[in-house]
Design a protein around this motif. Structure first.
Motif, PDB file in Angstrom:
ATOM      1  N   ASP A  18      20.803  35.008 -13.551  1.00 59.14           N
ATOM      2  CA  ASP A  18      21.658  34.137 -14.382  1.00 59.14           C
ATOM      3  C   ASP A  18      20.873  32.914 -14.884  1.00 59.14           C
ATOM      4  O   ASP A  18      21.119  32.428 -15.992  1.00 59.14           O
ATOM      5  N   ASP A  19      19.950  32.435 -14.050  1.00 63.75           N
ATOM      6  CA  ASP A  19      19.204  31.214 -14.374  1.00 63.75           C
ATOM      7  C   ASP A  19      17.997  31.454 -15.286  1.00 63.75           C
ATOM      8  O   ASP A  19      17.398  30.493 -15.778  1.00 63.75           O
ATOM      9  N   ASP A  62      20.965  31.856 -18.805  1.00 62.34           N
ATOM     10  CA  ASP A  62      21.459  30.476 -18.928  1.00 62.34           C
ATOM     11  C   ASP A  62      20.329  29.446 -19.019  1.00 62.34           C
ATOM     12  O   ASP A  62      20.592  28.266 -19.281  1.00 62.34           O
ATOM     13  N   ASP A 103      18.269  27.841 -16.752  1.00 61.15           N
ATOM     14  CA  ASP A 103      18.492  26.689 -15.869  1.00 61.15           C
ATOM     15  C   ASP A 103      17.265  26.386 -15.012  1.00 61.15           C
ATOM     16  O   ASP A 103      16.584  27.299 -14.560  1.00 61.15           O
ATOM     17  N   ARG A 150      18.986  24.857  -9.188  1.00 61.95           N
ATOM     18  CA  ARG A 150      19.972  25.687  -8.485  1.00 61.95           C
ATOM     19  C   ARG A 150      19.990  25.240  -7.033  1.00 61.95           C
ATOM     20  O   ARG A 150      18.959  25.142  -6.399  1.00 61.95           O
TER      21      ARG A 150
HETATM   22 MG    MG Z   1      24.734  29.917 -15.074  1.00 65.94          MG
END
Ligand code: MG
Ligand code: IPE
Ligand code: IPE
Ligand code: MG
Ligand code: MG
Length: 300
Positions: free
Chosen positions: A92-93, A98, A100, A103
């Motif tokens: 996801d990162d 996304d 990012d 985390r």
């Molecule tokens: Mg995310």
């Protein structure tokens, strides 16, 4: 978590989340007894054992106990679902998703290592999760039933990430229907798998497993509505992940569609639906009811 949760002080989150330590030990030992390249093992430990809430494995253990099972019987399935969850966060990162950098209060795995290692560690955690179930859960028909739940949950989560990432999917659906579809898949699916797996570990019959599945459906959606709300109401420092990401990336979220009050009302409706689903289990489900309340009130 304790007093920093901002929750109703009657919720004893310390006690409720007690199984987290056992699950962490289990994952650490499983990774250790496996002949993995040292860099891969380090990356997997960084992602899977970093300071997360461990809610999915706790749901596995508490669901198992709610149907009369022992904590020990739930540990392999609990470890497996946390490995899948950690894989989902690492991917996801990634910059292609996304993008990012932060985390759990630390650099994301691809920042800590490299994108190649983050992709491979995610793949590896998925493999380890299924290996763990296949080698540690007996009898074989129970292992098969648990593999089925985890495989469905994982694939539904991936479908949800596709919906979330390619926000223009299925224009025939109303925005609210699209939003529910995203959230029920990307986040709800693994939470449903967690509760159903826990029930199966505890030897529950089908109606009881299905009741826990309905509870999980409600808290799974609720969990992501809360996540959306926290993204706009909390700071990066408090969350340990970048706040304000959803607006910046024009994500379809509950606050964007329903506003803050509408999102809060949705959380309360889902919380009530979760409590209703637990009724057939009686007092044995008290910990799950309390976990639901914590999940509705959490601030990180
Ligand atoms: Mg995310
Ligand atoms: C974050 O999950 C991703 C979502 C599905 C919203 P958590 O909030 O459970 O993350 P950790 O495991 O505590 O870091
Ligand atoms: C994450 O949703 C869902 C999965 C990781 C499957 P988000 O993208 O909202 O999660 P955060 O906010 O980065 O934790
Ligand atoms: Mg995302
Ligand atoms: Mg989010």
């Amino acid at each position: 978590m304790g007093s920093t949760t901002g929750c109703d002080p009657q919720i004893d989150i310390q006690r409720l989340t007690e199984p987290a330590k056992q699950v962490e030990r289990y994952i650490d030992q499983f990774v250790g007894q496996r002949a993995l390249p040292a860099d891969l093992a380090e990356a997997i430990r960084y992602a899977a054992l970093g300071p997360g809430k461990r809610l999915r494995p706790i749901l596995v253990v508490r669901s198992c106990q709610a149907v009369g099972g022992e904590e020990a019987a739930a540990l392999p399935a609990a470890a497996a679902i946390e490995l899948i969850h950690a894989f989902s966060l690492v991917h996801d990162d990634l910059p292609a998703m996304d993008d990012d950098d932060l985390r759990r209060g630390r650099p994301t795995l691809h920042r800590h290592t490299s994108q190649a290692m983050a992709i491979l560690a995610g793949d590896g955690m998925m493999g380890l999760a299924f290996e763990l179930i296949a080698t540690r859960i007996k009898p074989a028909d129970r292992a098969l039933a648990i593999v089925r739940e985890l495989a469905i949950g994982t694939n539904d989560m991936v479908a949800g990430q596709v919906y979330d990432t390619l926000a223009n999917f299925d224009q025939a659906l109303e925005p609210m229907q699209r939003l529910e579809l995203i959230h029920r898949h990307k986040t709800g699916a693994l939470i449903i798998a967690a509760c159903r797996m826990g029930a199966i570990c505890g030897g529950a019959d089908k109606p009881t497993t299905d009741a826990l599945g309905r509870y999980a459906e409600a808290i799974g959606l609720m969990f992501q509505v809360v996540d959306d709300l926290l993204d706009v109401t909390q700071t990066t420092e408090h969350l340990g992940k970048t706040a304000g990401k959803d607006v910046a990336q024009e994500k379809l979220t509950y606050p964007a569609l329903l506003g803050m009050d509408g999102s809060r009302q949705t959380i309360q409706k889902l919380r009530q639906a979760a409590h209703d689903a637990l009724k057939p289990l009686g007092n044995q489900a008290n910990d799950l009811a309390e976990l639901c309340d914590y999940m509705a009130q959490r601030t990180r």
